[in-house]
Design a protein around this motif. Structure first.
Motif, PDB file in Angstrom:
ATOM      1  N   THR A   9      17.172 101.673  13.851  1.00  0.00           N
ATOM      2  CA  THR A   9      18.458 102.322  14.119  1.00  0.00           C
ATOM      3  C   THR A   9      18.505 102.841  15.549  1.00  0.00           C
ATOM      4  OG1 THR A   9      18.843 102.865  11.804  1.00  0.00           O
ATOM      5  CG2 THR A   9      19.977 104.228  13.443  1.00  0.00           C
ATOM      6  N   VAL A  15      21.300 112.036   9.981  1.00  0.00           N
ATOM      7  CA  VAL A  15      21.061 110.613   9.724  1.00  0.00           C
ATOM      8  C   VAL A  15      19.610 110.254  10.051  1.00  0.00           C
ATOM      9  CG1 VAL A  15      21.692 108.255  10.376  1.00  0.00           C
ATOM     10  CG2 VAL A  15      23.483 109.969  10.003  1.00  0.00           C
ATOM     11  N   CYS A  33      28.617 106.929   3.991  1.00  0.00           N
ATOM     12  CA  CYS A  33      28.996 107.641   5.222  1.00  0.00           C
ATOM     13  C   CYS A  33      30.263 108.467   5.042  1.00  0.00           C
ATOM     14  CB  CYS A  33      29.130 106.675   6.399  1.00  0.00           C
ATOM     15  SG  CYS A  33      30.671 105.756   6.512  1.00  0.00           S
ATOM     16  N   PHE A  92      24.938 104.511  11.168  1.00  0.00           N
ATOM     17  CA  PHE A  92      25.029 104.245   9.734  1.00  0.00           C
ATOM     18  C   PHE A  92      24.879 102.775   9.350  1.00  0.00           C
ATOM     19  CE2 PHE A  92      27.003 108.446   9.763  1.00  0.00           C
ATOM     20  CZ  PHE A  92      26.498 109.005   8.606  1.00  0.00           C
ATOM     21  N   VAL A 100      18.565 103.773   2.518  1.00  0.00           N
ATOM     22  CA  VAL A 100      18.080 104.961   1.813  1.00  0.00           C
ATOM     23  C   VAL A 100      18.095 104.715   0.302  1.00  0.00           C
ATOM     24  CG1 VAL A 100      18.762 106.563   3.657  1.00  0.00           C
ATOM     25  CG2 VAL A 100      20.298 106.200   1.695  1.00  0.00           C
ATOM     26  N   ASP A 106      17.400 111.655   7.313  1.00  0.00           N
ATOM     27  CA  ASP A 106      17.552 110.875   6.074  1.00  0.00           C
ATOM     28  C   ASP A 106      16.814 109.548   6.173  1.00  0.00           C
ATOM     29  OD1 ASP A 106      19.113 112.917   5.052  1.00  0.00           O
ATOM     30  OD2 ASP A 106      21.007 111.776   5.155  1.00  0.00           O
ATOM     31  N   LEU A 107      16.988 108.854   7.284  1.00  0.00           N
ATOM     32  CA  LEU A 107      16.317 107.565   7.453  1.00  0.00           C
ATOM     33  C   LEU A 107      14.801 107.739   7.466  1.00  0.00           C
ATOM     34  CD1 LEU A 107      18.636 105.882  10.119  1.00  0.00           C
ATOM     35  CD2 LEU A 107      18.468 105.298   7.694  1.00  0.00           C
ATOM     36  N   GLY A 157      25.904 101.735   2.738  1.00  0.00           N
ATOM     37  CA  GLY A 157      25.986 102.608   3.905  1.00  0.00           C
ATOM     38  C   GLY A 157      27.422 102.987   4.234  1.00  0.00           C
ATOM     39  N   ASP A 164      22.578 100.651   8.915  1.00  0.00           N
ATOM     40  CA  ASP A 164      21.564 100.350   7.899  1.00  0.00           C
ATOM     41  C   ASP A 164      21.254 101.563   7.025  1.00  0.00           C
ATOM     42  OD1 ASP A 164      21.225  97.648   8.410  1.00  0.00           O
ATOM     43  OD2 ASP A 164      19.539  97.930   9.764  1.00  0.00           O
ATOM     44  N   TYR A 165      22.169 102.497   6.974  1.00  0.00           N
ATOM     45  CA  TYR A 165      21.970 103.717   6.193  1.00  0.00           C
ATOM     46  C   TYR A 165      21.795 103.411   4.699  1.00  0.00           C
ATOM     47  CZ  TYR A 165      22.460 108.660   4.937  1.00  0.00           C
ATOM     48  OH  TYR A 165      22.231 109.927   4.476  1.00  0.00           O
TER      49      TYR A 165
END
Length: 156
Positions: free
Chosen positions: A37, A17, A87, A67, A73, A20-21, A83, A69-70
């Motif tokens: 995050t 994670v 997830c 997750f 992406v 990715d962020l 998000g 604010d995932y």
């Protein structure tokens, strides 16, 4: 942060994670990024520490914070739902049960500003996401948020 976090969430998931962020979130998101995050995770551990959470509750809460604010992406628009959707596949690869995933998705969605928290974990994640409002660095953080919103046309 790391030792407590890794007691409840696998290092591999946290690394995935965070990577990715760091790599996929548009650099014009000056506020909604990996630093935010990490700050939400820290705040959730601080706030959650005032409650007698079970290990399972910590796992759900901290994973939801990872997750929350995932979706950035992809985009800021409806990022909570994005998000929550993204997830699922990731968490299945890390052996989360469908019940755990559903709970995590619910916590991610509660971070929408228009939804009111109804239970302890929802209050913790909501308060953690907005912790900056009462912080000593509110002004600098709000400037980053303003810059982000201006760039993406959220405000004029």
């Amino acid at each position: 942060m790391n030792s407590f976090l890794y007691n409840h969430v696998s290092k591999g998931l946290v690394k995935k994670v965070f990577d990715d962020l760091d790599r996929q979130v548009n650099k014009n998101y000056h506020y909604h990024n990996l630093d935010h995050t990490k700050r939400v995770l820290e705040a959730s551990m601080d706030i959650g520490g005032h409650y007698k959470l079970t290990d399972e509750e910590w796992k759900i809460l901290l994973t939801a914070c990872l997750f929350h604010d995932y979706g950035f992406v992809k985009t800021h628009e409806n990022h909570e739902q994005i998000g929550a959707d993204l997830c699922v596949g990731i968490l299945k690869n890390f052996n989360y049960s469908q019940t755990e995933i559903s709970s995590i998705q619910s916590l991610i969605l509660i971070t929408k500003l228009t939804i009111n928290a109804k239970n302890t974990l929802e209050f913790i994640i909501s308060d953690s996401d907005l912790e900056y409002l009462g912080s000593n660095d509110f002004e600098s953080l709000s400037e980053k948020l303003k810059e982000e919103w201006l760039h993406f046309g959220i405000v004029k």
